[in-house]
Design a protein around this motif. Structure first.
Motif, mmCIF file in Angstrom:
data_model
loop_
_atom_site.group_PDB
_atom_site.id
_atom_site.type_symbol
_atom_site.label_atom_id
_atom_site.label_comp_id
_atom_site.label_asym_id
_atom_site.label_seq_id
_atom_site.Cartn_x
_atom_site.Cartn_y
_atom_site.Cartn_z
ATOM 1 N N TYR A 71 0.544 -1.183 0.100
ATOM 2 C CA TYR A 71 -0.042 0.106 0.182
ATOM 3 C C TYR A 71 0.882 1.088 -0.103
ATOM 4 N N THR A 112 -14.924 11.218 11.322
ATOM 5 C CA THR A 112 -13.732 10.214 11.485
ATOM 6 C C THR A 112 -13.782 9.992 12.848
ATOM 7 N N ALA A 208 -11.197 6.922 6.773
ATOM 8 C CA ALA A 208 -11.011 5.997 5.724
ATOM 9 C C ALA A 208 -11.946 4.775 6.268
ATOM 10 N N LEU A 211 -8.602 0.919 3.183
ATOM 11 C CA LEU A 211 -7.488 1.296 2.286
ATOM 12 C C LEU A 211 -7.072 0.482 1.728
ATOM 13 N N THR A 217 -5.178 3.364 -2.364
ATOM 14 C CA THR A 217 -6.186 4.405 -2.606
ATOM 15 C C THR A 217 -6.901 4.258 -1.119
ATOM 16 N N SER A 218 -7.469 5.434 -0.674
ATOM 17 C CA SER A 218 -8.163 5.734 0.613
ATOM 18 C C SER A 218 -9.758 6.014 0.111
ATOM 19 N N VAL A 239 -5.811 11.942 5.731
ATOM 20 C CA VAL A 239 -6.682 10.936 6.060
ATOM 21 C C VAL A 239 -6.110 10.362 7.166
ATOM 22 N N ALA A 241 -6.515 7.122 9.451
ATOM 23 C CA ALA A 241 -6.837 5.571 9.428
ATOM 24 C C ALA A 241 -5.984 4.871 10.205
ATOM 25 N N LYS A 245 -7.786 -0.987 8.541
ATOM 26 C CA LYS A 245 -8.567 -0.860 7.223
ATOM 27 C C LYS A 245 -8.045 -1.198 6.085
ATOM 28 N N VAL A 293 -1.339 10.317 4.759
ATOM 29 C CA VAL A 293 -2.224 9.337 5.394
ATOM 30 C C VAL A 293 -1.381 8.991 6.772
#
Lengths: 474, 230
Positions: A71, A112, A208, A211, A217-218, A239, A241, A245, A293
């Motif tokens: 990722y 969030t 998010a 992920l 990508t989120s 982001v 997260a 996730k 992120v």
């Protein structure tokens, strides 16, 4: 945010006496249960999708280190940046660092829960920034200086009248004579006010739902569109997260999305499912200049390989609390931290410690509705039982409870002695109760007799009746 | 800055999973999934033949409170947009991106004042061209870029989206395959999947349409096979 899970019992006493709250909580049962069931009934493959969703998350958790690495490579290739945060304090420091480099003043925020977990809003204010919640529910509770009481419906504990009063109190520039009777007018007012804020934001923060390792990508899943405006119009998109996730591919995300929307709000699909990859591209006329992120651990990696690992499959749909009789009675704030209901009763002790949150796994009737509706088939009652065992092992319960349990266990482990004791106790209780055949009060049973009489035992014991009916003797 | 944290977190995960660093078997499993991208369970509803897909798409989009119209050629688009704005008593203005497919439509014959570019927040009506659609849920898929700026999907009150019937896939997975082919293993900055106009149930769980995004979503399905013979 201040943790009050320790005083769970006192919190519930207050919640049960709160008339406004009790009225609002009626909307949870009314609003969620039937809608979910209808959506589930319309999709014959729902249970097969649940099984596959579980398999995807289980596989991902077993290989989480590798998927995180894949990722990160993809995020960086698209011009974004990933920051690892060990705990809440670390995550806040990373955020401050990003904010300082940009000279940030205003921070808009989509909904969030990680932001709640790290207490971001208070921290931003302490550091001279203005956090602006843009989700309608989050906006309402920010005006009230409160925290979410539900993970997908943060203001579910508030009634329309209270929202009107808050808007009149805070939106003093608007005509005091305006009519705010219809909920539509409240929504329009919030929309109008927040419209001005998105573009002013130096940073737009979102959470998010997923992920995606395949593309870096989120993903956010929303209905209002505020999360999209937040991440699109802020000059920098951050982001927040947590590590669990992660899913391997876009196809895997599609599988879980099908059970998420239905379990959460009973929708076939949420209005906006948005896939974000890096900052805006060269030719893009809109979008954020930077994409960060912040990947939070905060105790999660320590849950792997333990009896609580399966909790990391949770996709935060809220179905468990929507179906929980305890949540229906006491609401989300009673749980005393970010995550309420059955998922909170399991997750909170993992993240903040069983010494602080030991009360939560005790607040269950073990009716099992949470597990039966959980799209990720998380055995929530079983894990609450694990926490109860741990609480007992760590001597965290009051002495009276421990002594009582110890005494009961002594007899329960010796069936003959148990039956003998009961065969004496039953007639004795019957005798004491007298002709009314019930007790108005009884030592050690005040919690029961305070609200209703306790019926006196009658006739035979269960085992006597059982043996006779079966015609066997043991 | 957080390099050491990264190492600490990843090594805790490895240890919990009983894995050694550079464990080839685990790496192969991950590589296989990232390359193979198994489909999993695609509902029967998402696997209809193309003729039935458009009908399901329309039903599902309308169930999500979108309105749908059909046209047989791009030349019909200006008339359809004009009709929509007129019937809703909306001003005859329209903001759109640089999408070439939309420039086939000649708005000069209508009274609509068309402007190009991203939205600054003061546009009432916008027009976009969808990249694809999902029949299973009545969902539009739009991608960011100068052709269709993302702000047009969210800031205007009324969003009109053109979608070509032959880009309506059965399920989301097929749309992703389309995007992979087009964008070569990565995605545009933003992929928006949109199912109906924006909404909120945050006040007493009562559903209200038109939260922070558009209050109305109008979908124009361009089905050239339905066009009259030239």
């Amino acid at each position: 945010m201040q943790i009050t899970s320790q005083t769970f019992k006192a919190n519930t006493v207050k919640a049960l006496a709160d008339i406004d709250l009790q009225r609002a909580l009626g909307n949870v049962e009314k609003g969620f249960i039937g809608k979910r069931q209808k959506a589930v009934d319309k999709l014959p493959e729902f249970d097969a999708l649940r099984d596959n969703a579980v398999a995807i998350k289980t596989h991902t958790l077993k290989h989480l280190d590798l998927y995180i690495e894949a990722y990160i490579a993809k995020v960086e290739a698209s011009g974004g940046k990933v920051h690892f945060a060990e705990d809440a304090d670390h995550a806040r420091r990373i955020f401050l660092d990003i904010a300082k480099k940009r000279g940030a003043k205003t921070v808009t925020k989509g909904k969030t829960m990680i932001s709640e977990e790290i207490g971001l809003n208070d921290f931003l204010e302490e550091n001279g920034m203005v956090p602006v919640e843009t989700d309608l529910g989050e906006y309402i509770i920010q005006l009230r200086g409160e925290h979410p009481s539900h993970i997908i419906a943060p203001a579910v504990h508030i009634n329309r009248d209270q929202v009107e009063a808050d808007f009149r109190r805070v939106h003093v520039d608007l005509d005091p004579e305006r009519d705010l009777t219809a909920p539509e007018t409240l929504l329009a007012e919030a929309r109008g006010i927040l419209r001005q804020r998105y573009g002013e934001a130096d940073i737009g923060v979102t959470g998010a739902n997923f992920l995606i390792a395949e593309t870096g990508t989120s993903v956010i899943v929303t209905n209002e569109g505020n999360g999209d405006l937040t991440q699109l119009l802020g000059k920098c998109h951050v982001v927040l997260a947590s590590i669990e996730k992660m899913v391997p591919t876009l196809n895997d995300a599609s599988q879980i999305l099908r059970v998420l929307a239905r379990s959460a709000t009973g929708q076939e699909a949420s209005v906006y499912t948005t896939f974000s990859t890096g900052p805006k591209r060269e030719a893009d006329p809109d979008g954020p200049e930077e994409y960060h992120v912040i990947l939070l651990d905060n105790g999660r990696s320590n849950m792997l390989g333990t009896e609580f690992e399966e909790m990391l499959r949770c996709i935060r749909c809220g179905a468990c609390m929507n179906h929980c009789p305890v949540y229906h009675a006491v609401g989300g704030h009673s749980y005393g931290w970010v995550y309420p209901g059955p998922m909170g009763a399991v997750l909170t002790p993992s993240l903040i410690g069983v010494d602080k949150a030991g009360n939560l796994p005790n607040a269950s009737t073990f009716c099992g509705r949470c597990e039966s509706v959980c799209p990720m088939r998380i055995p929530l009652p079983k894990m609450m039982r694990h926490w109860r065992e741990k609480e007992f092992e760590s001597h965290l319960q009051p002495k009276a409870a421990r002594t009582g349990l110890g005494l009961w266990a002594y007899f329960a482990k010796r069936p003959k002695l148990y039956r003998l004791a009961v065969s004496f106790a039953m007639p004795a209780l019957k005798l004491i109760a007298g002709p009314k055949r019930r007790f108005r009060s009884l030592p050690l049973a005040g919690g029961w007799t305070k609200w209703r009489d306790l019926p006196a035992p009658e006739g035979r014991t269960f085992m006597q009746a059982y043996t006779q009916s079966k015609g066997v003797s043991r | 800055m957080s390099g050491s944290t990264k190492d600490a977190v990843l090594s805790r995960i490895r240890r919990a999973n009983g894995a050694r660093p550079n464990d080839e078997e685990r790496q192969r499993a991950v590589e296989a999934r990232l390359q193979g991208r198994p489909l999993g369970v695609v509902p029967a509803r998402g696997q209809l033949p193309s003729a039935e897909r458009v009908a399901l798409f329309v039903v599902m989009a309308e169930a999500a409170n979108a309105t749908v119209a059909q046209i047989g050629s791009m030349a019909e688009l200006p008339g359809e947009v004009a009709r929509y704005l007129r019937e809703r008593n909306l001003p005859a203005t329209l903001k759109m991106g640089a999408d070439r497919r939309l420039s086939e439509a000649d708005f000069s014959a209508t009274a609509i004042e068309v402007t190009q570019g991203a939205s600054e927040g003061d546009d009432l009506n916008s027009l976009s061209h969808a990249e694809a659609g999902i029949a299973e849920t009545g969902t539009l898929v739009l991608t960011s870029g100068p052709d269709n700026p993302t702000s047009l999907n969210f800031l205007p009150e009324n969003h009109i989206v053109v979608i070509q019937a032959d880009t309506i896939e059965g399920a989301m997975e097929a749309v992703f395959e389309r995007l992979r082919e087009r964008h070569g293993g990565t995605l545009p900055r933003t992929v928006n999947t949109i199912t109906g106009p924006s909404r909120s149930a945050d006040i007493e769980q009562t559903l209200l349409l038109g939260a922070h995004g558009p209050k109305a979503l109008h979908i124009v399905v361009l089905d050239r096979t339905a066009a009259p013979m030239q």
